[in-house]
Design a protein around this motif. Structure first.
Motif, short mmCIF file in Angstrom:
data_model
loop_
_atom_site.label_atom_id
_atom_site.label_comp_id
_atom_site.label_asym_id
_atom_site.label_seq_id
_atom_site.Cartn_x
_atom_site.Cartn_y
_atom_site.Cartn_z
N THR A 24 15.51 4.47 -6.66
CA THR A 24 16.05 5.97 -7.07
C THR A 24 16.70 6.70 -5.87
N VAL A 25 16.26 6.73 -4.58
CA VAL A 25 16.64 7.25 -3.54
C VAL A 25 18.21 6.64 -3.09
N ARG A 50 15.96 0.42 2.75
CA ARG A 50 14.53 -0.20 3.16
C ARG A 50 14.38 -0.39 4.52
N GLU A 51 15.63 -0.89 5.13
CA GLU A 51 15.41 -0.96 6.74
C GLU A 51 14.99 0.55 7.19
N ILE A 86 11.86 -4.18 -2.22
CA ILE A 86 12.35 -2.86 -2.77
C ILE A 86 11.40 -2.23 -3.83
N THR A 87 11.12 -1.08 -3.74
CA THR A 87 10.23 -0.34 -4.66
C THR A 87 11.22 0.51 -5.49
N PRO A 88 10.62 0.75 -6.67
CA PRO A 88 11.24 1.87 -7.65
C PRO A 88 11.99 3.09 -7.06
N ALA A 119 0.96 -1.28 0.12
CA ALA A 119 -0.01 0.01 0.05
C ALA A 119 0.80 1.21 -0.08
N THR A 120 1.82 1.33 0.68
CA THR A 120 2.57 2.51 0.92
C THR A 120 4.30 2.08 0.77
#
Length: 437
Positions: free
Chosen positions: A21-22, A34-35, A15-17, A4-5
């Motif tokens: 990027t960040v 991520r952690e 791991i999101t896109p 969701a977020t």
């Protein structure tokens, strides 16, 4: 796998896109990032409807980010002028833009902003409530405010300032404190007025879970507003400020339980000797959540120069733990800033953020300073301009008084320390006659 977020994904190990990027921008291992997102110590404001966004992270171990406030008022309602400020903010590397428009129907400008702007976009729904709902303040029902939150979220806003901490307990502490400047937060003052006029609890506090559901649906980061921030150095660190901060700490945990990312907003005016302790107190009471400060301005007597008073406080705040600086322009306390004011505010705040990153030991922060120093040693003017935060201004100053020798400037002329030392070390013939400048 579905999430969701950004926080929800991080908790699931996804791991999101945006995380990719960040991590690339910050030169950080993506698993470490991520952690940090999962723990709430970093947020990545990224509304699912903001397709033009170039994601940024805010929080522990990351570069200090800056925000540019803009937007129309009843006295100055030229959206074309505000869009010029947007373009300037992007040009000079501001990571976030807050649309604080508070007059008429604001969604047309905000929609255009979301479509074209790669920076994070923030709003304060309370500012827009009267125009959006077309009601007098005292006539607005508690849940009406949530309609404005949902409208902004649906449009693609990445973070929202929600003044949920100014509840009845915090108001009582404020009243007892007998402040010199009372409430200086625009949104905070409107909520205080609504509470006093209706006799009700703060709707954003009373219906906080409903607010969180809206924010979670669109992955909007909540920026917990400091309605009782000090508006003068006299009022800093008082009972009102601290009592609200305690409430914000509890609201932070409640948001995280719903997988909603959080920033916490901090003081506006504060003497230098109090800043570091306040940053530590916020991090302690708000469980390490990213901290977003306006300034703080370190003296109250510099109208016309408050971009400087804020940059001083901002550098100290960020080096002591703040993660996100809201810019202040020379027009602060005086008028709506014009384009030139916006540029001055951006540059001053970028300087403060960069100075803090050096102090915090952010990886790579010193690299550009070392390049500048090397260019200065070699008296490489083009190299210096390339490293300057405001290369246009640096070049303008240099070219306004060109030296007779390109390896000097008109401050020292041929007595330039760099030139002298270079010539001696390189074994060149060096002599200064009394008539040489």
């Amino acid at each position: 796998m579905q999430y969701a977020t950004q926080m929800d994904a991080a908790k699931q190990g996804i791991i999101t896109p945006q995380m990719e990027t960040v991590a690339q921008k910050e030169h950080m291992d993506v698993q470490k990032l991520r952690e940090l997102v999962a723990s709430g110590r970093v947020c990545i404001p990224a509304n699912i409807n903001h397709k033009s966004l170039s994601a940024e992270g805010i929080g522990e171990g990351l570069k200090t980010k800056i925000n540019v406030n803009l937007g129309i008022s009843g006295d100055r309602n030229n959206y074309c002028a505000e869009m010029e400020k947007v373009k300037l903010a992007i040009q000079y590397g501001a990571e976030a833009i807050m649309d604080l428009s508070n007059y008429g129907k604001t969604n047309t400008f905000r929609t255009e902003l979301v479509e074209m702007c790669p920076a994070m976009i923030g709003t304060v729904p309370m500012y827009d409530a009267i125009g959006y709902l077309e009601k007098n303040l005292s006539e607005i029902e508690a849940k009406d405010f949530l309609k404005v939150v949902e409208a902004h979220a649906k449009e693609g806003v990445d973070f929202m300032t929600i003044h949920a901490g100014i509840n009845r307990r915090a108001v009582e502490a404020f009243k007892r404190s007998k402040r010199l400047t009372n409430i200086v937060s625009r949104g905070g003052s409107l909520l205080f007025a609504w509470m006093e006029l209706t006799g009700n609890e703060n709707p954003f506090y009373e219906y906080y879970d409903d607010v969180l559901e809206i924010l979670r649906k669109y992955d909007v980061t909540i920026s917990l507003g400091d309605a009782l921030r000090p508006g003068s150095i006299h009022d800093s660190s008082d009972a009102g400020q601290i009592s609200e901060l305690i409430e914000l700490g509890d609201l932070t945990k409640r948001a995280w339980e719903k997988d909603v990312q959080v920033m916490v907003e901090g003081p506006g005016h504060m003497a230098i000797n109090e800043i570091a302790a306040n940053m530590q107190l916020q991090k302690r009471l708000c469980h390490g959540a990213p901290f977003y400060v306006l300034g703080p301005l370190v003296t109250d007597i510099a109208p016309g120069y408050d971009h400087i008073t804020a940059a001083i406080g901002g550098a100290i705040a960020a080096s002591s733990g703040a993660d996100f600086l809201c810019y202040v322009t020379p027009a602060e306390h005086l008028r709506l800033p014009d384009v030139d004011d916006v540029k001055e505010g951006i540059i001053a705040t970028k300087i403060a953020a960069h100075a803090a990153d050096i102090a915090k030991g952010i990886p790579g922060a010193r690299d550009i300073d070392n390049k500048m120093s090397d260019a200065r040693r070699r008296i490489d003017w083009e190299g210096m301009f390339a490293c300057a935060i405001d290369s246009e201004k640096a070049r303008k100053y240099f070219e306004s008084a060109p030296p007779s020798d390109k390896h000097t400037c008109t401050m020292c002329g041929k007595m330039c320390a760099m030139r002298t030392t270079n010539m001696i070390l390189e074994g060149q013939e060096f002599e200064l006659r009394p008539d040489q400048k």
